[in-house]
Scaffold this motif. Structure first.
Motif, short mmCIF file in Angstrom:
data_model
loop_
_atom_site.label_atom_id
_atom_site.label_comp_id
_atom_site.label_asym_id
_atom_site.label_seq_id
_atom_site.Cartn_x
_atom_site.Cartn_y
_atom_site.Cartn_z
N ARG A 105 27.81 42.30 28.88
CA ARG A 105 27.30 43.25 29.77
C ARG A 105 28.35 44.31 30.24
N LYS A 106 29.67 43.38 30.26
CA LYS A 106 30.74 44.34 30.91
C LYS A 106 31.14 45.48 29.78
N PHE A 107 31.16 44.95 28.54
CA PHE A 107 31.59 46.03 27.36
C PHE A 107 30.48 47.19 27.22
N GLN A 108 29.31 46.69 27.47
CA GLN A 108 28.10 47.69 27.26
C GLN A 108 28.29 48.77 28.59
N GLU A 109 28.80 48.20 29.68
CA GLU A 109 28.71 49.31 30.78
C GLU A 109 29.66 50.32 30.75
N VAL A 110 30.81 49.95 29.89
CA VAL A 110 31.94 51.15 29.52
C VAL A 110 31.74 51.56 28.13
N GLY A 111 30.57 51.40 27.55
CA GLY A 111 30.23 51.80 26.18
C GLY A 111 31.15 51.78 25.02
N ILE A 112 31.67 50.15 24.97
CA ILE A 112 32.33 49.79 23.89
C ILE A 112 31.76 48.58 23.39
N THR A 113 32.00 48.41 22.21
CA THR A 113 31.71 47.38 21.01
C THR A 113 32.98 46.75 20.51
N PRO A 114 32.97 45.43 20.12
CA PRO A 114 34.09 45.08 19.53
C PRO A 114 34.79 45.89 18.37
N ALA A 115 33.64 46.38 17.64
CA ALA A 115 34.22 47.41 16.42
C ALA A 115 34.86 48.47 16.76
N ASP A 116 34.93 48.80 18.19
CA ASP A 116 35.77 50.17 18.53
C ASP A 116 37.30 49.75 18.84
N ILE A 117 37.60 48.37 18.82
CA ILE A 117 39.00 47.99 19.18
C ILE A 117 39.63 47.96 17.62
N LYS A 118 40.37 49.05 17.36
CA LYS A 118 40.95 49.11 16.01
C LYS A 118 42.53 48.72 16.04
N SER A 119 42.96 48.86 17.23
CA SER A 119 44.51 48.72 17.38
C SER A 119 44.85 47.99 18.38
N LEU A 120 45.92 47.36 18.64
CA LEU A 120 46.37 46.72 19.99
C LEU A 120 46.38 47.57 21.15
N ARG A 121 46.59 48.88 20.63
CA ARG A 121 46.67 49.80 21.94
C ARG A 121 45.13 50.10 22.56
N ASP A 122 44.37 49.86 21.76
CA ASP A 122 42.64 49.87 22.29
C ASP A 122 42.26 48.90 23.11
N LEU A 123 43.17 47.89 23.37
CA LEU A 123 42.97 46.55 24.24
C LEU A 123 42.64 47.30 25.77
N ARG A 124 43.57 48.07 26.10
CA ARG A 124 43.49 48.98 27.47
C ARG A 124 42.18 49.62 27.78
N ARG A 125 41.38 49.73 26.38
CA ARG A 125 40.05 50.44 26.94
C ARG A 125 38.77 49.44 27.67
N LEU A 126 39.24 48.37 27.10
CA LEU A 126 38.34 47.17 27.86
C LEU A 126 38.54 47.00 29.29
#
Length: 433
Positions: free
Chosen positions: A39-60
């Motif tokens: 639910r939390k991921f869906q609220e910000v419009g992110i799926t696990p597939a969107d995390i392609k680098s360690l820097r992307d972690l901050r998007r969660l």
């Protein structure tokens, strides 16, 4: 001593590759099995597939302690209960405790990390570990215990309390490593002196102390009174327990975070924005190997900074500075941020006072009043009143100059501040805020 040479000295590039692979796997798992995270991921419009680098972690999104309480007791678990072999819970001073679970593999992981931590603190297979952390729902006692057994050392599961008996055990069993909270270590020294035992006649070479913030000055006090090397260990139940990071005996300059299992970040506690290495802020952790209770971007409320410089011990994992306080036990006194450990630093530099203190905050006529209660030694307390008053003024002056906040200082007689077998109660806040 380095327990796991392969992982603890891994080149940065290889370590980050492992981190990314484990992070992606963890995110896929929590998205599929933990409704809260999906639910939390869906609220910000992110799926696990969107995390392609360690820097992307901050998007969660962040995870907060309240989220754990809202999903009490087992709502954050990522495996069925028949795969959970251990349940721990935080002490929880307010509201319901936070509940954490472990699979059999999680227990092995935790044991491995604690073996690494004990080895970093100077322990080896031939040592005897006097484990005075509390056993039970608190993770400290059993975390140290399993790590000692994994290392192959002997462990004395003494737990907390019954301090005079602990001193007897120390004399008779000849342990070489002490594990407990730093405040309890000083209490042990105090009781040992009462019963006529000198720590220099015991066999300790290292002490591994954690579960509460403590200062460099307290380290010096512990080392002087207990005649051992005092090392800081860090952990919290929500991440795994003790064994998240520890100082190495070689440097004693920052705690190595076991980054093949946890990804650390430092954020601005107000804005939530990531801060660069070296800047002080709130510590955030993401676990990347936990099965039963993985946690994503957990806001620890602990205040520290990260240091990526190479360490003389050979470990390549990033170091965190010792925790200076917490954003939620930080006192704001007339607009000034004050941590108990900062007051402690001033007190430990004052000759004649004991390492037992308490901060009492009151509100009078809409103004915050900070009173620092600090014990003095027997000889000083029996001295003339005028000298005690001068010492109170000197300490208050030092606090004002160091922290920029006015405080009343009250010297109290020896042993008048309540001792704790676990975390010391440093703050009594009487304000109605």
């Amino acid at each position: 001593m380095i327990h796991n040479m392969e992982y603890e000295t891994m080149p940065r590039e290889a370590l980050e590759a492992i981190q990314l692979r484990r992070l992606q796997s963890t995110l896929e798992k929590v998205y599929a099995t933990v409704p809260f995270y999906r639910r939390k991921f869906q609220e910000v419009g992110i799926t696990p597939a969107d995390i392609k680098s360690l820097r992307d972690l901050r998007r969660l999104p962040f995870t907060y302690k309240q989220d754990l309480r809202d999903n009490y007791p087992y709502g954050m678990f990522a495996v069925p209960m028949d795969n959970v072999v251990r349940i721990h819970a935080s002490s929880g001073t307010t509201g319901k405790p936070t509940v954490v679970g472990y699979t059999a593999r999680d227990i092995l992981t935790w044991s491995e990390l604690m073996a690494r931590a004990l080895a970093a603190g100077g322990a080896s297979r031939g040592d005897i570990i006097h484990n005075a952390y509390g056993y039970g729902l608190f993770t400290g006692g059993l975390g140290i215990h399993y790590g000692a057994e994994r290392l192959g050392a002997s462990v004395i599961p003494i737990s907390g309390g019954n301090t005079k008996r602990q001193i007897m055990i120390m004399k008779d069993f000849a342990p070489t490593i002490l594990t407990c909270t730093p405040s309890y270590a000083l209490h042990l020294a105090e009781v040992a002196r009462e019963v006529g035992v000198d720590f220099k006649d015991l066999h300790f070479k290292s002490g591994i102390f954690g579960a509460e913030p403590w200062s460099e000055q307290m380290r010096e006090e512990i080392e002087r009174k207990l005649h051992l090397n005092a090392l800081d260990i860090y952990g919290l139940s929500e991440v795994i327990g003790p064994g998240v990071s520890i100082e190495c005996l070689e440097a004693k300059k920052g705690l190595h975070i076991f980054e093949d299992h946890f990804i650390p970040e430092i954020i601005d506690p107000v804005t939530g924005e990531n801060l660069p290495h070296g800047e002080k802020g709130e510590l955030v952790f993401t676990s990347i190997t936990k099965e039963a209770f993985p946690i994503i971007r957990y806001r620890t409320r602990d205040v520290t900074s990260l240091n990526a410089e190479p360490c003389i011990c050979g470990r390549t994992h990033i170091r965190m500075h010792r925790v200076s306080g917490r954003t939620d036990d930080m006192l704001i006194i007339r607009g000034v941020n004050v941590f108990p450990s900062q007051i402690e630093s001033v007190l430990m530099e004052t000759e004649g006072v004991e390492p037992h203190y308490q901060l009492v905050v009151d509100r009078e006529d809409n103004l915050d009043i900070l009173t620092v209660l600090v014990e003095v030694g027997e000889l000083l307390f029996s001295d003339e009143v005028r000298r005690l008053q001068q010492l109170e003024k000197a300490i208050a002056k030092n606090i004002k100059e160091y922290l920029g906040v006015s405080a009343k200082v009250k010297l109290v007689e020896p042993k008048s501040i309540a001792r704790s077998e676990g975390k010391a109660v440093r703050v009594i806040d009487n304000r109605k805020i």
